[in-house]
Design an enzyme around this catalytic site. Sequence first.
Site, PDB file in Angstrom:
ATOM      1  CB  SER B  65      -0.897  -0.002   1.244  1.00 26.07           C
ATOM      2  OG  SER B  65      -1.559   1.227   1.360  1.00 26.07           O
ATOM      3  CD  GLU B  66       2.132   1.010  -3.950  1.00 21.43           C
ATOM      4  OE1 GLU B  66       0.890   1.077  -3.794  1.00 21.43           O
ATOM      5  OE2 GLU B  66       2.700   0.009  -4.419  1.00 21.43           O
ATOM      6  CD  GLN B  88       8.720  -4.545  -4.743  1.00 23.03           C
ATOM      7  OE1 GLN B  88       7.824  -5.057  -5.415  1.00 23.03           O
ATOM      8  NE2 GLN B  88       9.126  -5.061  -3.604  1.00 23.03           N
ATOM      9  CG  PHE B  89       9.418  -1.296  -9.648  1.00 22.30           C
ATOM     10  CD1 PHE B  89      10.491  -1.363 -10.528  1.00 22.30           C
ATOM     11  CD2 PHE B  89       9.066  -2.436  -8.943  1.00 22.30           C
ATOM     12  CE1 PHE B  89      11.197  -2.547 -10.703  1.00 22.30           C
ATOM     13  CE2 PHE B  89       9.769  -3.621  -9.114  1.00 22.30           C
ATOM     14  CZ  PHE B  89      10.842  -3.677  -9.999  1.00 22.30           C
ATOM     15  CB  ALA B  90       9.702   5.411  -9.914  1.00 21.87           C
ATOM     16  CG  ASP B  91       7.451   2.021 -13.151  1.00 20.55           C
ATOM     17  OD1 ASP B  91       7.437   2.099 -14.386  1.00 20.55           O
ATOM     18  OD2 ASP B  91       8.511   1.942 -12.493  1.00 20.55           O
ATOM     19  CE1 TYR B  92       3.406  -1.216 -10.760  1.00 18.04           C
ATOM     20  CE2 TYR B  92       5.380  -2.073  -9.728  1.00 18.04           C
ATOM     21  CZ  TYR B  92       4.426  -2.132 -10.726  1.00 18.04           C
ATOM     22  OH  TYR B  92       4.490  -3.112 -11.680  1.00 18.04           O
ATOM     23  CB  ILE B  93       5.539   6.559  -6.658  1.00 17.11           C
ATOM     24  CG1 ILE B  93       5.850   7.235  -5.315  1.00 17.11           C
ATOM     25  CG2 ILE B  93       5.338   7.557  -7.779  1.00 17.11           C
ATOM     26  CD1 ILE B  93       7.202   7.920  -5.263  1.00 17.11           C
ATOM     27  N   PRO B  95      -0.239   5.666  -6.281  1.00 14.67           N
ATOM     28  CG  PRO B  95      -0.769   3.409  -6.043  1.00 14.67           C
ATOM     29  CD  PRO B  95       0.246   4.342  -6.663  1.00 14.67           C
ATOM     30  CG  HIS B 135       8.460  -3.463 -13.646  1.00 12.76           C
ATOM     31  ND1 HIS B 135       7.314  -3.912 -14.265  1.00 12.76           N
ATOM     32  CD2 HIS B 135       8.422  -3.974 -12.382  1.00 12.76           C
ATOM     33  CE1 HIS B 135       6.623  -4.674 -13.421  1.00 12.76           C
ATOM     34  NE2 HIS B 135       7.258  -4.722 -12.278  1.00 12.76           N
TER      35      HIS B 135
END
Lengths: 410, 343
Positions: B65-66, B88-93, B95, B135
Amino acid sequence: MSKGEPLRLHVPEPTGRPGCATDFSYLRLSPAGAVRRPDVDVAPMDTRDLAYSLISVIDAEGNAVGPWVPQIDIEVVRKGLRAMMKTRIFDSRMLMAQRQKKMSFYMQSLGEEAIGTAQALALNEDDMCFPTYRQQSILVVRDYPMVDMICQLMSNERDPLKGRQLPVMYSVKKAGFFSISGNLATQYIQAVGWGMASAIKGDTKIASAWIGDGATAEADFDTALTFAHVYRAPVILNVVNNQWAISTFQAIAGGEDTTFAARGVGCGIASLRVDGNDFLAVYAASCWAAERARRNLGPCLIEWVTYRAGPHSTSDDPSKYRPGDDWSHFPLGDPIARLKQYLIKAGAWSEQEHEETQKRLEAEVLAAQKEAEQYGTMASGHTFSPAEMFDGIYKDMPEHLRVQRQQLGI
Amino acid sequence: MAENIVKTSMTMIQALRSAMDVMMEKDDNVVVFGQDVGYFGGVFRCTEGLQKKYGKSRVFDTPISEGGIVGVAIGMGAYGLRPCIEIQFADYIYPAYDQIVSEAARLRYRSAGDFTAPITIRTPCGGGIYGGQTHSQSPEAVFAHVCGLRTVMPSNPYDAKGLLIASIENDDPVIFLEPKRLYNGPFDGHHDKPVVPWSQNPLGEVPEGYYTVPLDKAAVFRPGKQLTVLAYGTMVWVSEAAARETGIDAEIIDLRSLWPLDLDTILESVKKTGRCVVVHEATRTCGFGAELVSLVQEHCFYHLEAPIERVTGWDTPYPHAQEWAYFPGPARVGAAFKRAVEA
């Protein structure tokens, strides 16, 4: 396989709209004194029944009944009543000041005064509250100077927030009152983090998180429950269900045929559903949750069932979406009237003292307003210097902001 | 004094881990958490061994849960801790964007200093690894645009450690972007050649103890006279390859701190060379390069002898199979150098 009927989208509606009465039978009430009081170390899943019933202490006659009658000094109850009255008087004065254009905006907490007041009295002074914009009663009962509140509201030269924030978005660290944000629900997860920090440091302080019924639909609500459960964070997760999110009935937030307390049980958090207009019930449940948190037994979610008696804000007209006399039919009544009745019955208050207190508090609020107005109002234009606009964005002002400030000619 | 500093060959991963180790040792209020960060030591091994050394109350795994990770860090910051957290990855920041933009960045300002958010958000970014759409992204522009944030990106182990220590110590919220393509060795865009490890590069020599690389300070990565290259992350190495292969004497500036940035170093260089090429992996339109172009144009207009060039990722989502047609490699960067010097 049978050929089904065409599917239909279900869109919840409140029973009451302008011109017709609300049917409050959806509220799932319980008689005062009827709901059990478990030990503070109860397993979360054993609170299921509590999440679907309603803890009340003060009955219709003004008696305190049942297992949740709190151990509370009568002086503290009297203090609570005075703080609730003061909050309501403050709200009504500020509403008037907004109409007089002395401030741009205001939000009352009419009808919800018991919740913040009683919980703040159940907490220690150094426990941190993460309030929404409708918990001004916490500041009032913690005796934060009204003058400072009004200076914030008027964005004047003495505004502690230097004119940067919309009125009511107070921030008072020394009163355990976290900076209010306009973005709903964000503070809910932050409260969990604050509680986790206290646990990391081996401290004894706990956090008190606040959210409304409507904002429970935000992702941060669910996130907060997950983190609070995972790390057994010392936090009280308050959901103030005042039935309305601006014009939207609580059923649209996901309240239809369920309770918000039940969300807590689903996440493995001990949960209570409490009469939010019953000062004694609020105090008792808050003490229970605070003790649970302090003893490392984990978080507690409490749904406070109340009613947003006033407009959502000074920019709102509730007569466009709900019955004009709705509050008078709300089964849990008025928190001030109910506590007053209890205190009179207990021989610790009287009509005369009530009247005198009312007058004294009105004078106090008026005096505070007058003092605050000396430092300016939005109407008078006495606000903080525009130079302040560039300050405090970073700890030290970076070069580009220094340049922009110079470009403004100050 | 300098001779006494013990230096060890480190990859960027080891350098980042060392920075967290140093700061956790130095300051009891530093806590490290994120997805898979604790017991496992991170999917990129950046936090390996830290939980064992400092215990679960200071280094721990979180739910996926970002928004939650950043939200609790803000609450901890308000309490007085100094969280260094990982997405974990900037792509998932994304949220967590509300918590970063509406909360972390604004907390000091809106509370007039009553509360602050001294948090560092580490997140691996960038492409060149066949990471596909989620990613490989470089979202620095969405943070550089937010007032109240600091956005930082190292290009080598030495800077990675020094900048991360400086970021953790900084009282402002820092978005710390780590080009994962550079984790194990420098990468100049020649994907057909084997990767040379950091152990063969002087910038992989990293002091073991405490040191900082100051924020807001760019580095002249390669001095030159013919044109100025503004780059950061992997593109610093790609730009160096392009200079080598074209024979153009480019002055490559590694911004290191994207915003607030070191304007003086940029302007001094462009005023000297009269030409400027901006290079980044991120997509072009409204990318951070646009701000760099604007700043150079505003401040160096009368010194410019050619239009400012931008070599960037295309305005497309990051593709998988077409990786090397998307990634701004040395050929594309070199062509821009030629255009700039021939204009």
